[in-house]
Design a protein around this motif. Structure first.
Motif, PDB file in Angstrom:
ATOM      1  N   GLN A  50      -3.279  -7.052  -6.003  1.00  0.00           N
ATOM      2  CA  GLN A  50      -2.249  -6.340  -6.122  1.00  0.00           C
ATOM      3  C   GLN A  50      -2.586  -4.968  -7.223  1.00  0.00           C
ATOM      4  OE1 GLN A  50       0.161  -6.857  -4.138  1.00  0.00           O
ATOM      5  NE2 GLN A  50      -1.177  -8.655  -3.521  1.00  0.00           N
ATOM      6  N   VAL A  51      -3.449  -5.383  -8.274  1.00  0.00           N
ATOM      7  CA  VAL A  51      -3.825  -4.282  -9.198  1.00  0.00           C
ATOM      8  C   VAL A  51      -4.734  -3.318  -8.350  1.00  0.00           C
ATOM      9  CG1 VAL A  51      -5.394  -3.923 -11.168  1.00  0.00           C
ATOM     10  CG2 VAL A  51      -3.725  -5.689 -11.329  1.00  0.00           C
ATOM     11  N   ASP A  52      -5.400  -3.845  -7.256  1.00  0.00           N
ATOM     12  CA  ASP A  52      -6.202  -2.859  -6.404  1.00  0.00           C
ATOM     13  C   ASP A  52      -5.082  -1.768  -5.588  1.00  0.00           C
ATOM     14  OD1 ASP A  52      -8.739  -3.793  -7.319  1.00  0.00           O
ATOM     15  OD2 ASP A  52      -9.182  -5.032  -5.557  1.00  0.00           O
ATOM     16  N   ILE A 100       1.309  -3.989 -16.412  1.00  0.00           N
ATOM     17  CA  ILE A 100       0.896  -5.236 -16.274  1.00  0.00           C
ATOM     18  C   ILE A 100       1.357  -5.589 -14.820  1.00  0.00           C
ATOM     19  CG2 ILE A 100       1.318  -7.699 -17.114  1.00  0.00           C
ATOM     20  CD1 ILE A 100       2.152  -6.194 -19.838  1.00  0.00           C
ATOM     21  N   VAL A 101       0.330  -6.613 -14.281  1.00  0.00           N
ATOM     22  CA  VAL A 101       0.822  -7.100 -12.856  1.00  0.00           C
ATOM     23  C   VAL A 101       0.413  -8.404 -13.136  1.00  0.00           C
ATOM     24  CG1 VAL A 101       0.037  -7.211 -10.695  1.00  0.00           C
ATOM     25  CG2 VAL A 101      -0.180  -5.143 -11.738  1.00  0.00           C
ATOM     26  N   CYS A 102       1.597  -9.331 -13.152  1.00  0.00           N
ATOM     27  CA  CYS A 102       1.402 -10.621 -13.684  1.00  0.00           C
ATOM     28  C   CYS A 102       1.532 -11.719 -12.390  1.00  0.00           C
ATOM     29  CB  CYS A 102       2.308 -10.884 -14.696  1.00  0.00           C
ATOM     30  SG  CYS A 102       2.404 -12.600 -15.515  1.00  0.00           S
ATOM     31  N   GLY A 103       0.616 -12.426 -12.007  1.00  0.00           N
ATOM     32  CA  GLY A 103       0.951 -13.584 -10.964  1.00  0.00           C
ATOM     33  C   GLY A 103       1.150 -14.832 -11.752  1.00  0.00           C
ATOM     34  N   HIS A 104       1.477 -15.850 -10.858  1.00  0.00           N
ATOM     35  CA  HIS A 104       1.817 -17.102 -11.723  1.00  0.00           C
ATOM     36  C   HIS A 104       1.276 -18.403 -10.835  1.00  0.00           C
ATOM     37  CE1 HIS A 104       5.088 -18.274  -9.040  1.00  0.00           C
ATOM     38  NE2 HIS A 104       5.106 -16.716  -8.912  1.00  0.00           N
ATOM     39  N   PRO A 144       0.767  -1.161  -0.050  1.00  0.00           N
ATOM     40  CA  PRO A 144      -0.089   0.096   0.056  1.00  0.00           C
ATOM     41  C   PRO A 144       0.851   1.244   0.065  1.00  0.00           C
ATOM     42  CG  PRO A 144      -0.837  -1.374   1.875  1.00  0.00           C
ATOM     43  CD  PRO A 144       0.611  -2.027   1.156  1.00  0.00           C
ATOM     44  N   TYR A 145       0.294   2.173  -0.782  1.00  0.00           N
ATOM     45  CA  TYR A 145       1.186   3.742  -0.715  1.00  0.00           C
ATOM     46  C   TYR A 145       1.381   4.183   0.684  1.00  0.00           C
ATOM     47  CZ  TYR A 145       2.934   8.174  -2.194  1.00  0.00           C
ATOM     48  OH  TYR A 145       3.744   9.166  -2.273  1.00  0.00           O
ATOM     49  N   GLU A 146       2.456   4.521   1.090  1.00  0.00           N
ATOM     50  CA  GLU A 146       2.700   5.428   2.396  1.00  0.00           C
ATOM     51  C   GLU A 146       3.322   6.511   2.189  1.00  0.00           C
ATOM     52  OE1 GLU A 146       1.170   4.537   5.248  1.00  0.00           O
ATOM     53  OE2 GLU A 146       0.277   2.516   4.831  1.00  0.00           O
ATOM     54  N   ALA A 147       2.756   7.606   2.192  1.00  0.00           N
ATOM     55  CA  ALA A 147       3.607   8.908   1.860  1.00  0.00           C
ATOM     56  C   ALA A 147       4.730   9.079   2.822  1.00  0.00           C
ATOM     57  CB  ALA A 147       2.468  10.123   1.704  1.00  0.00           C
ATOM     58  N   ASP A 148       4.633   8.738   4.159  1.00  0.00           N
ATOM     59  CA  ASP A 148       5.455   9.042   5.151  1.00  0.00           C
ATOM     60  C   ASP A 148       6.562   7.998   4.905  1.00  0.00           C
ATOM     61  OD1 ASP A 148       3.804  11.095   6.025  1.00  0.00           O
ATOM     62  OD2 ASP A 148       2.842   9.858   7.471  1.00  0.00           O
ATOM     63  N   LEU A 170      -4.325  -0.494 -16.729  1.00  0.00           N
ATOM     64  CA  LEU A 170      -3.563  -1.691 -15.662  1.00  0.00           C
ATOM     65  C   LEU A 170      -4.222  -2.949 -16.320  1.00  0.00           C
ATOM     66  CD1 LEU A 170      -4.171   0.014 -12.190  1.00  0.00           C
ATOM     67  CD2 LEU A 170      -2.129   0.109 -13.674  1.00  0.00           C
ATOM     68  N   HIS A 171      -3.156  -3.903 -16.248  1.00  0.00           N
ATOM     69  CA  HIS A 171      -3.668  -5.360 -17.017  1.00  0.00           C
ATOM     70  C   HIS A 171      -3.205  -6.101 -15.804  1.00  0.00           C
ATOM     71  CE1 HIS A 171      -3.593  -3.588 -20.806  1.00  0.00           C
ATOM     72  NE2 HIS A 171      -2.719  -2.826 -20.411  1.00  0.00           N
ATOM     73  N   ALA A 172      -4.171  -7.279 -15.331  1.00  0.00           N
ATOM     74  CA  ALA A 172      -3.999  -8.305 -14.668  1.00  0.00           C
ATOM     75  C   ALA A 172      -3.796  -9.565 -15.341  1.00  0.00           C
ATOM     76  CB  ALA A 172      -5.205  -8.450 -13.650  1.00  0.00           C
ATOM     77  N   TRP A 173      -2.509 -10.220 -15.300  1.00  0.00           N
ATOM     78  CA  TRP A 173      -2.259 -11.370 -16.092  1.00  0.00           C
ATOM     79  C   TRP A 173      -1.996 -12.496 -14.904  1.00  0.00           C
ATOM     80  CZ3 TRP A 173       1.621 -10.404 -20.534  1.00  0.00           C
ATOM     81  CH2 TRP A 173       0.957  -9.593 -21.392  1.00  0.00           C
ATOM     82  N   PHE A 174      -2.215 -13.734 -15.345  1.00  0.00           N
ATOM     83  CA  PHE A 174      -1.473 -14.840 -14.578  1.00  0.00           C
ATOM     84  C   PHE A 174      -1.010 -15.925 -15.548  1.00  0.00           C
ATOM     85  CE2 PHE A 174      -2.329 -18.907 -12.414  1.00  0.00           C
ATOM     86  CZ  PHE A 174      -2.166 -18.598 -11.333  1.00  0.00           C
ATOM     87  N   HIS A 175       0.149 -16.360 -15.216  1.00  0.00           N
ATOM     88  CA  HIS A 175       1.057 -17.146 -15.956  1.00  0.00           C
ATOM     89  C   HIS A 175       0.867 -18.549 -15.322  1.00  0.00           C
ATOM     90  CE1 HIS A 175       3.899 -18.647 -18.796  1.00  0.00           C
ATOM     91  NE2 HIS A 175       4.615 -19.096 -17.850  1.00  0.00           N
ATOM     92  N   GLU A 176       0.516 -19.455 -16.282  1.00  0.00           N
ATOM     93  CA  GLU A 176       0.494 -21.100 -15.653  1.00  0.00           C
ATOM     94  C   GLU A 176       1.920 -21.469 -16.210  1.00  0.00           C
ATOM     95  OE1 GLU A 176      -2.676 -22.409 -17.818  1.00  0.00           O
ATOM     96  OE2 GLU A 176      -4.356 -21.629 -16.177  1.00  0.00           O
TER      97      GLU A 176
END
Length: 188
Positions: free
Chosen positions: A142-144, A94-98, A68-72, A163-169
């Motif tokens: 993670q995209v959220d 691209i946010v890519c899980g696997h 999460p973004y934390e400015a401090d 933003l793109h959500a990918w999943f690699h098998e």
């Protein structure tokens, strides 16, 4: 290790054989996209996308976690994202899980401390059930997190960033993308 050393030694020859213009890379840094993925060695973004040097700006983290973004208390991940979005002006992330992700498996089994993850939200819903579905959920989470970054919000609003959500098998080599209207991951 010797194999890696040998390959590094012949890189210039391989680059020339593929007509890569290394001099241009030194003068110009304008990646086509940012690629955020797990640091798992079985996931190779350039191989998955057939990217050439300079095409992808990569961020690799354990489990592909975007904090999460934390400015401090800015993190290295946050600064890398800010640089890609504000300085490089990438138009796609691209946010890519696997599959077979150790972090997702640990989340499913309630072993976050064993996985080395601390400071997690105690109210977060535990993952249960199918490991693939849990992996898909993890990517979307993670995209959220990414979509809440202050540098990302205005670019999403003016549609200059996607933003793109990918999943690699890993076991099949297939890469899936999330289709929001269908509410599922489907092949690219």
């Amino acid at each position: 290790m010797q194999y890696l050393i040998d390959q590094a030694r012949v890189f210039r020859a391989r680059a020339a054989a593929h007509t890569l213009h290394l001099g241009g890379l030194a003068r110009y840094h304008r990646p086509r996209a940012m690629f955020i993925a797990c640091s798992d060695a079985r996931v190779v973004p350039a191989l998955l996308t057939a990217a050439q040097p300079g095409d992808l700006f990569e961020l690799r983290t354990y489990g592909g976690v975007i904090p999460p973004y934390e400015a401090d208390t800015p993190t290295g991940e946050a600064r890398t994202i800010e640089y890609a979005v504000t300085e490089l002006g990438v138009s796609d992330i691209i946010v890519c899980g696997h599959s077979h992700c150790d972090l997702v498996s640990a989340e499913m089994h309630g072993n976050l401390a064993k996985a080395g993850i601390t400071g997690c939200d105690d109210d977060a819903a535990p993952l249960t059930g199918d490991l693939t579905a849990a992996g898909h959920w993890h990517v979307l989470t993670q995209v959220d997190a990414l979509s809440a970054y202050p540098c990302v919000v205005p670019r999403l609003a003016d549609r200059s960033l996607r933003l793109h959500a990918w999943f690699h098998e890993i076991d099949t080599g297939a890469t899936l993308t999330h289709h929001p209207r269908a509410g599922t991951f489907l092949p690219l």
